[in-house]
Write an enzyme that holds these catalytic residues in place. Structure first.
Site, PDB file in Angstrom:
ATOM      1  N   SER A  97     166.852  -6.261  67.247  1.00 53.09           N
ATOM      2  CA  SER A  97     166.418  -5.962  68.606  1.00 53.09           C
ATOM      3  C   SER A  97     165.904  -7.201  69.336  1.00 53.09           C
ATOM      4  CB  SER A  97     165.361  -4.854  68.568  1.00 53.09           C
ATOM      5  OG  SER A  97     165.053  -4.389  69.855  1.00 53.09           O
ATOM      6  N   ASP A 106     167.337  -6.495  76.307  1.00 51.92           N
ATOM      7  CA  ASP A 106     166.944  -7.264  75.129  1.00 51.92           C
ATOM      8  C   ASP A 106     168.161  -7.429  74.223  1.00 51.92           C
ATOM      9  OD1 ASP A 106     167.106  -4.651  74.234  1.00 51.92           O
ATOM     10  OD2 ASP A 106     165.432  -4.845  72.843  1.00 51.92           O
ATOM     11  N   ASP A 115     169.507  -6.013  71.658  1.00 48.25           N
ATOM     12  CA  ASP A 115     170.421  -4.905  71.344  1.00 48.25           C
ATOM     13  C   ASP A 115     170.558  -3.928  72.504  1.00 48.25           C
ATOM     14  OD1 ASP A 115     167.900  -3.733  71.087  1.00 48.25           O
ATOM     15  OD2 ASP A 115     168.517  -2.432  69.438  1.00 48.25           O
ATOM     16  N   ASP A 129     168.624  -1.910  74.198  1.00 44.36           N
ATOM     17  CA  ASP A 129     167.994  -0.587  74.328  1.00 44.36           C
ATOM     18  C   ASP A 129     166.736  -0.648  75.186  1.00 44.36           C
ATOM     19  OD1 ASP A 129     166.285  -1.845  72.552  1.00 44.36           O
ATOM     20  OD2 ASP A 129     166.266  -0.215  71.081  1.00 44.36           O
TER      21      ASP A 129
END
Length: 452
Positions: free
Chosen positions: A108, A247, A249, A251
């Protein structure tokens, strides 16, 4: 049954250190494959499970993808490879393609030297705790590789990006488009670098992409939702209407308006709730976290909307939403949930929801948030001796009571222990920064004296 490896968002750590090693990830793939193969109805049907693997742009993703694929194959599970794909994209494709599970290789918002593994169930939701515990139990068993004619096969899902782009676009109202809007889209050199600019461009926007040159080592490095200064500068320099920060990833979402002002997840939640009220007539409730700014709670309640605080983590926000049958929730960090649009937090979809709200209202973000001024927050991390009994301290209790009485509904005090280190986090919100600072420092001093 407890969990040794799975945290609130899968398994995460520094690459090369346990558990983020090739041998562990291979065994993890095997263990997950065996659990999937033994799922109710699976063994009886004889159907071979199929999982989708997506990843972000970290250099270690290739190594871990190969290990994970090998583990699934050894368990007799077929694999589809999506390549670089946002976490919510994997969740969507898993559900849309009727697959057994989805797996994301990502850490992430963390730096490139970290990585992680998280799973989605067939319906695009994060795995329940009990399934993660089952997978961990299989990690202790010998790896009994399937016979050659029972090995899982692997193939690449060539149209993964296109399918996800179309899904994102489908969440934007057909009555609107983005023609005439100039958007700066910051993809954090991460998983969305191939898809996010296309989504907004195909809806008509003039897109200026940044953070779209991943090299395996620069994910989240000075760009994206964890470093929004680059986006703020780009919006001002290009005279853009809006900036969108994702960000690694994709999400999370933060938004920058035309003046360069940054809006966090707390503020965006309020905007989305107000938009739903305007279009649907009412919103029963919304979910934030223990860290959600008090000003947002006050504003929502004044609008007649119930507000519930979950523990920190989008997993817990999701739990509260499902328990109550509500749709909207968020964290200040930018995890935004709209369960009538997606089963998980999605930065691109959330950005489209914000853009639709602006289109419907004809207002700017600042105008939609008129009258909502975030309370200043003061956070102090106080190191303690491991095992210190801060909860039983009368001195700490008196300091907390004194602050709460002084704030008297115009602020709040939050004390919570870190889950990873011997630190007590002291957070105070107040209408005035001087009050927040004074009360936080008084409580922190009491903690230091009581736990020395």
């Amino acid at each position: 049954m407890g969990r040794r490896y799975f945290g609130t968002d899968g398994i995460r750590g520094k690459v090369g250190d346990a558990p983020i090693t090739p041998d562990f990830v291979l065994r993890l793939g095997y263990a997950a494959g065996k659990v999937l193969a033994s799922a109710p109805g699976r063994a009886a049907s004889g159907a071979r499970p199929t999982v989708l693997i997506g990843k972000d742009t970290r250099v270690s993703g290739y190594m871990l993808e190969a290990a994970l694929e090998a583990g699934f194959s050894a368990a007799g599970v077929d694999v589809m490879l999506a390549g670089p794909m946002p976490t919510p994209g994997v969740a969507y494709l898993t559900r849309a393609l009727r697959l057994s599970a989805g797996v994301v290789i990502s850490a992430s918002h963390n730096p490139y030297h970290d990585n992680g593994i998280k799973f989605f169930s067939a319906d695009g939701n994060k795995l329940p705790d009990e399934i993660e515990a089952e997978i961990e139990a299989w990690l202790d068993k010998p790896l009994d590789c399937a016979a050659s004619d029972g090995l899982g096969k692997a193939r690449r899902l060539d149209d993964a990006a296109g399918r996800y782009i179309e899904f994102c676009k489908s969440t934007f109202p057909a009555a609107f488009d983005l023609r005439g809007m100039k958007l700066v889209v910051d993809c954090a050199h991460g998983a969305a670098y191939q898809v996010a600019p296309h989504v907004f461009h195909e809806l008509g926007a003039d897109v200026i992409p940044i953070g779209v040159a991943p090299n395996g080592f620069n994910i989240n490095d000075g760009v994206g939702a964890t470093a929004p200064d680059a986006l703020m500068r780009a919006v001002r320099a290009n005279h853009a209407d809006l900036g969108i920060a994702l960000d690694g990833d994709a999400d999370r979402l933060l938004v920058v308006d035309h003046t360069g002002r940054l809006y966090n997840g707390d503020e965006l939640l309020y905007v989305l709730v107000k938009d739903r009220i305007a279009t649907n007539g009412q919103v029963e409730g919304a979910v934030g976290t223990l860290m959600t700014n008090f000003a947002v709670e006050v504003a929502l309640k004044e609008a007649g909307v119930q507000f519930v605080r979950a523990a920190v983590g989008d997993r817990y926000v999701l739990e509260q939403l499902r328990e109550r049958g509500w749709q909207l929730g968020a964290e200040g960090s930018g995890h935004i949930l709209s369960l009538d649009r997606h089963s998980t937090g999605d930065g691109i979809v959330s950005a489209l929801l914000v853009l639709a709200a602006l289109k419907r209202s004809g207002k700017t973000l600042a105008q939609m948030l008129e009258g909502v001024t975030l309370f200043p927050q003061k956070l102090i991390n106080v190191r303690m001796k491991p095992g210190a009994d801060w909860k039983g301290s009368e001195a700490i209790r008196r300091a907390i009571d004194s602050a709460e009485q002084a704030l008297s509904g115009s602020g709040r005090v939050l004390i919570r222990a870190s889950g990873t280190e011997p630190v007590l986090r002291v957070m105070v919100e107040a209408r005035q920064a001087t009050d927040a600072n004074r009360h936080a420092e008084a409580i922190a001093d009491a903690v230091k004296q009581a736990t020395a």
